[in-house]
Structure formats: C-alpha cells, structure tokens
Design a protein around this motif. Structure first.
Motif, PDB file in Angstrom:
ATOM      1  N   LYS A   1       6.156   3.330   5.616  1.00 56.35           N
ATOM      2  CA  LYS A   1       4.809   3.481   5.063  1.00 56.35           C
ATOM      3  C   LYS A   1       4.890   3.864   3.579  1.00 56.35           C
ATOM      4  CE  LYS A   1       2.961   3.231   9.220  1.00 56.35           C
ATOM      5  NZ  LYS A   1       2.412   2.017   9.689  1.00 56.35           N
ATOM      6  N   ILE A   2       3.824   3.601   2.855  1.00 55.46           N
ATOM      7  CA  ILE A   2       3.739   4.017   1.450  1.00 55.46           C
ATOM      8  C   ILE A   2       3.922   5.527   1.341  1.00 55.46           C
ATOM      9  CG2 ILE A   2       2.173   4.199  -0.524  1.00 55.46           C
ATOM     10  CD1 ILE A   2       1.257   1.376   0.066  1.00 55.46           C
ATOM     11  N   GLN A   3       3.533   6.255   2.382  1.00 57.18           N
ATOM     12  CA  GLN A   3       3.743   7.708   2.403  1.00 57.18           C
ATOM     13  C   GLN A   3       5.209   8.051   2.134  1.00 57.18           C
ATOM     14  OE1 GLN A   3       1.423  10.468   3.069  1.00 57.18           O
ATOM     15  NE2 GLN A   3       3.205  11.404   2.091  1.00 57.18           N
ATOM     16  N   ALA A   4       6.139   7.227   2.619  1.00 56.72           N
ATOM     17  CA  ALA A   4       7.568   7.482   2.392  1.00 56.72           C
ATOM     18  C   ALA A   4       7.918   7.393   0.906  1.00 56.72           C
ATOM     19  CB  ALA A   4       8.422   6.505   3.197  1.00 56.72           C
ATOM     20  N   ILE A   5       7.281   6.487   0.177  1.00 51.61           N
ATOM     21  CA  ILE A   5       7.529   6.389  -1.270  1.00 51.61           C
ATOM     22  C   ILE A   5       6.972   7.632  -1.957  1.00 51.61           C
ATOM     23  CG2 ILE A   5       7.189   5.046  -3.379  1.00 51.61           C
ATOM     24  CD1 ILE A   5       6.829   2.562  -1.586  1.00 51.61           C
ATOM     25  N   TYR A   6       5.771   8.068  -1.547  1.00 51.71           N
ATOM     26  CA  TYR A   6       5.197   9.305  -2.099  1.00 51.71           C
ATOM     27  C   TYR A   6       6.135  10.483  -1.842  1.00 51.71           C
ATOM     28  CZ  TYR A   6       0.524   8.079  -3.783  1.00 51.71           C
ATOM     29  OH  TYR A   6      -0.522   7.598  -4.517  1.00 51.71           O
ATOM     30  N   ASP A   7       6.675  10.581  -0.631  1.00 46.45           N
ATOM     31  CA  ASP A   7       7.579  11.687  -0.310  1.00 46.45           C
ATOM     32  C   ASP A   7       8.842  11.625  -1.165  1.00 46.45           C
ATOM     33  OD1 ASP A   7       5.778  12.620   1.583  1.00 46.45           O
ATOM     34  OD2 ASP A   7       6.858  11.737   3.280  1.00 46.45           O
ATOM     35  N   PHE A   8       9.371  10.416  -1.375  1.00 45.80           N
ATOM     36  CA  PHE A   8      10.550  10.251  -2.229  1.00 45.80           C
ATOM     37  C   PHE A   8      10.261  10.748  -3.638  1.00 45.80           C
ATOM     38  CE2 PHE A   8      12.684   7.317  -5.299  1.00 45.80           C
ATOM     39  CZ  PHE A   8      13.939   7.881  -5.219  1.00 45.80           C
ATOM     40  N   VAL A   9       9.154  10.302  -4.211  1.00 43.68           N
ATOM     41  CA  VAL A   9       8.813  10.706  -5.583  1.00 43.68           C
ATOM     42  C   VAL A   9       8.602  12.220  -5.664  1.00 43.68           C
ATOM     43  CG1 VAL A   9       7.082  10.487  -7.418  1.00 43.68           C
ATOM     44  CG2 VAL A   9       7.861   8.447  -6.184  1.00 43.68           C
ATOM     45  N   ALA A  10       7.901  12.790  -4.684  1.00 43.44           N
ATOM     46  CA  ALA A  10       7.635  14.232  -4.691  1.00 43.44           C
ATOM     47  C   ALA A  10       8.915  15.050  -4.542  1.00 43.44           C
ATOM     48  CB  ALA A  10       6.658  14.579  -3.579  1.00 43.44           C
ATOM     49  N   SER A  11       9.977  14.456  -4.004  1.00 44.75           N
ATOM     50  CA  SER A  11      11.244  15.172  -3.824  1.00 44.75           C
ATOM     51  C   SER A  11      12.115  15.157  -5.078  1.00 44.75           C
ATOM     52  CB  SER A  11      12.023  14.569  -2.655  1.00 44.75           C
ATOM     53  OG  SER A  11      12.599  13.325  -3.005  1.00 44.75           O
TER      54      SER A  11
ATOM     55  N   THR B   1      14.099  -3.213   1.339  1.00 39.35           N
ATOM     56  CA  THR B   1      13.844  -3.545  -0.060  1.00 39.35           C
ATOM     57  C   THR B   1      14.210  -2.346  -0.913  1.00 39.35           C
ATOM     58  OG1 THR B   1      12.223  -4.425  -1.628  1.00 39.35           O
ATOM     59  CG2 THR B   1      11.418  -2.775  -0.070  1.00 39.35           C
ATOM     60  N   GLN B   2      14.567  -2.607  -2.146  1.00 42.06           N
ATOM     61  CA  GLN B   2      14.843  -1.530  -3.084  1.00 42.06           C
ATOM     62  C   GLN B   2      13.638  -1.380  -4.000  1.00 42.06           C
ATOM     63  OE1 GLN B   2      18.828  -1.113  -4.447  1.00 42.06           O
ATOM     64  NE2 GLN B   2      18.153  -0.588  -6.496  1.00 42.06           N
ATOM     65  N   ILE B   3      13.187  -0.155  -4.133  1.00 39.35           N
ATOM     66  CA  ILE B   3      12.035   0.148  -4.987  1.00 39.35           C
ATOM     67  C   ILE B   3      12.544   0.933  -6.196  1.00 39.35           C
ATOM     68  CG2 ILE B   3       9.843   1.403  -5.157  1.00 39.35           C
ATOM     69  CD1 ILE B   3       9.497  -0.789  -3.178  1.00 39.35           C
TER      70      ILE B   3
ATOM     71  N   LEU C   1      -1.823   5.147   2.172  1.00 36.44           N
ATOM     72  CA  LEU C   1      -0.621   5.825   2.671  1.00 36.44           C
ATOM     73  C   LEU C   1      -0.122   5.274   3.998  1.00 36.44           C
ATOM     74  CD1 LEU C   1      -1.389   9.550   1.785  1.00 36.44           C
ATOM     75  CD2 LEU C   1       0.003   7.905   0.519  1.00 36.44           C
ATOM     76  N   SER C   2      -1.017   4.746   4.818  1.00 39.41           N
ATOM     77  CA  SER C   2      -0.599   4.252   6.136  1.00 39.41           C
ATOM     78  C   SER C   2      -0.182   2.775   6.117  1.00 39.41           C
ATOM     79  CB  SER C   2      -1.713   4.463   7.159  1.00 39.41           C
ATOM     80  OG  SER C   2      -2.840   3.700   6.806  1.00 39.41           O
ATOM     81  N   LEU C   3      -0.338   2.101   4.981  1.00 42.41           N
ATOM     82  CA  LEU C   3       0.145   0.721   4.870  1.00 42.41           C
ATOM     83  C   LEU C   3       1.664   0.701   4.842  1.00 42.41           C
ATOM     84  CD1 LEU C   3      -2.110  -0.819   2.065  1.00 42.41           C
ATOM     85  CD2 LEU C   3      -2.231  -1.288   4.503  1.00 42.41           C
ATOM     86  N   THR C   4       2.249  -0.355   5.387  1.00 38.95           N
ATOM     87  CA  THR C   4       3.698  -0.509   5.243  1.00 38.95           C
ATOM     88  C   THR C   4       3.991  -1.089   3.857  1.00 38.95           C
ATOM     89  OG1 THR C   4       3.790  -2.769   6.101  1.00 38.95           O
ATOM     90  CG2 THR C   4       3.971  -0.962   7.719  1.00 38.95           C
ATOM     91  N   ILE C   5       5.231  -0.971   3.456  1.00 38.69           N
ATOM     92  CA  ILE C   5       5.648  -1.536   2.171  1.00 38.69           C
ATOM     93  C   ILE C   5       5.414  -3.041   2.174  1.00 38.69           C
ATOM     94  CG2 ILE C   5       7.692  -1.981   0.754  1.00 38.69           C
ATOM     95  CD1 ILE C   5       8.591   0.901   1.551  1.00 38.69           C
ATOM     96  N   LYS C   6       5.690  -3.687   3.299  1.00 45.05           N
ATOM     97  CA  LYS C   6       5.470  -5.125   3.396  1.00 45.05           C
ATOM     98  C   LYS C   6       3.983  -5.459   3.308  1.00 45.05           C
ATOM     99  CE  LYS C   6       6.601  -9.226   5.921  1.00 45.05           C
ATOM    100  NZ  LYS C   6       7.701  -9.862   6.580  1.00 45.05           N
TER     101      LYS C   6
ATOM    102  N   PHE D   1      14.190   1.191   1.069  1.00 47.09           N
ATOM    103  CA  PHE D   1      13.282   1.513   2.161  1.00 47.09           C
ATOM    104  C   PHE D   1      13.255   0.343   3.130  1.00 47.09           C
ATOM    105  CE2 PHE D   1      11.678   3.912  -1.435  1.00 47.09           C
ATOM    106  CZ  PHE D   1      11.331   5.134  -0.887  1.00 47.09           C
ATOM    107  N   ALA D   2      12.942   0.631   4.388  1.00 49.63           N
ATOM    108  CA  ALA D   2      12.683  -0.428   5.356  1.00 49.63           C
ATOM    109  C   ALA D   2      11.317  -1.018   5.031  1.00 49.63           C
ATOM    110  CB  ALA D   2      12.684   0.140   6.778  1.00 49.63           C
ATOM    111  N   LEU D   3      11.156  -2.310   5.241  1.00 45.28           N
ATOM    112  CA  LEU D   3       9.872  -2.955   4.949  1.00 45.28           C
ATOM    113  C   LEU D   3       8.741  -2.405   5.801  1.00 45.28           C
ATOM    114  CD1 LEU D   3      10.983  -6.671   4.523  1.00 45.28           C
ATOM    115  CD2 LEU D   3      10.364  -5.034   2.729  1.00 45.28           C
TER     116      LEU D   3
END
Length: 102
Positions: A44-54, A23-25, A79-84, A39-41
């Motif tokens: 984890k939400i942690q990956a979105i946080y890491d993207f924003v922090a970068s 999916t595209q966020i 943070l441990s939930l998946t995007i899906k 991102f892959a579905l």
C-alpha cells in the motif's frame, strides 16, 4: 521524533527481493537527499509513507508524497491504494513539506 521514526521503521514490510512483482521507488527529500527502496507492487502507499517517515534525514512531521510528471499528490485518501493501483511502478516520488512544520 526519534521514537516515531523507530515505530514507522518497524511498521515497514520486509524489503522484497527483485522480481516482476516488485518495483524500486526513488524518494527525493526537500534537502536534496535521495533514498531508494524496493516494494512489492501490492504494498500500500502507506508503506511508502512509513518508509519516508523512518528516514533520519527527514526533518518534518507532516509531508505528502507527490510525483513530478504528471503532477499528482498522494494524500491520506490514497493510503489504501496499492503501488500498482496508483501507477507508481518504478517511479520517483518527491516529498512536499510544510516549512512551518519542522
């Protein structure tokens, strides 16, 4: 802050190719800047946080991810939930920042 950005960018999973399992966020930053990433579905939400922090255009150390409708904040407890699992497929996320944390 630059070191933290590099560290977060390195923590990101590789951006996947478009597929039914991705999916595209769209992220809207407080300064109005918008950034997109796929991102892959099952990321984890942690990956979105890491993207924003970068992102270079983010001027805050502390922030939260949120959706506008329905209004929902994705904090540390998600943070441990998946995007899906979080229902964020194809969503837009806004960044909520504390003005005193620049």
């Amino acid at each position: 802050m630059a070191e933290r950005r590099i560290w977060k960018a390195e923590a990101l999973p590789e951006e996947p190719q478009p597929s039914p399992h991705t999916t595209q966020i769209l992220v809207r930053l407080p300064n109005g800047d918008r950034q997109k990433r796929r991102f892959a579905l099952d990321d984890k939400i942690q990956a979105i946080y890491d993207f924003v922090a970068s992102l270079e255009s983010l001027e805050y150390h502390k922030f939260s991810l949120a959706t506008t409708f329905p209004k929902k904040v994705y904090g540390e407890d998600t943070l441990s939930l998946t995007i899906k699992e979080a229902g964020l497929e194809g969503g837009m996320i806004i960044i909520q920042c504390d003005d005193e944390d620049r």
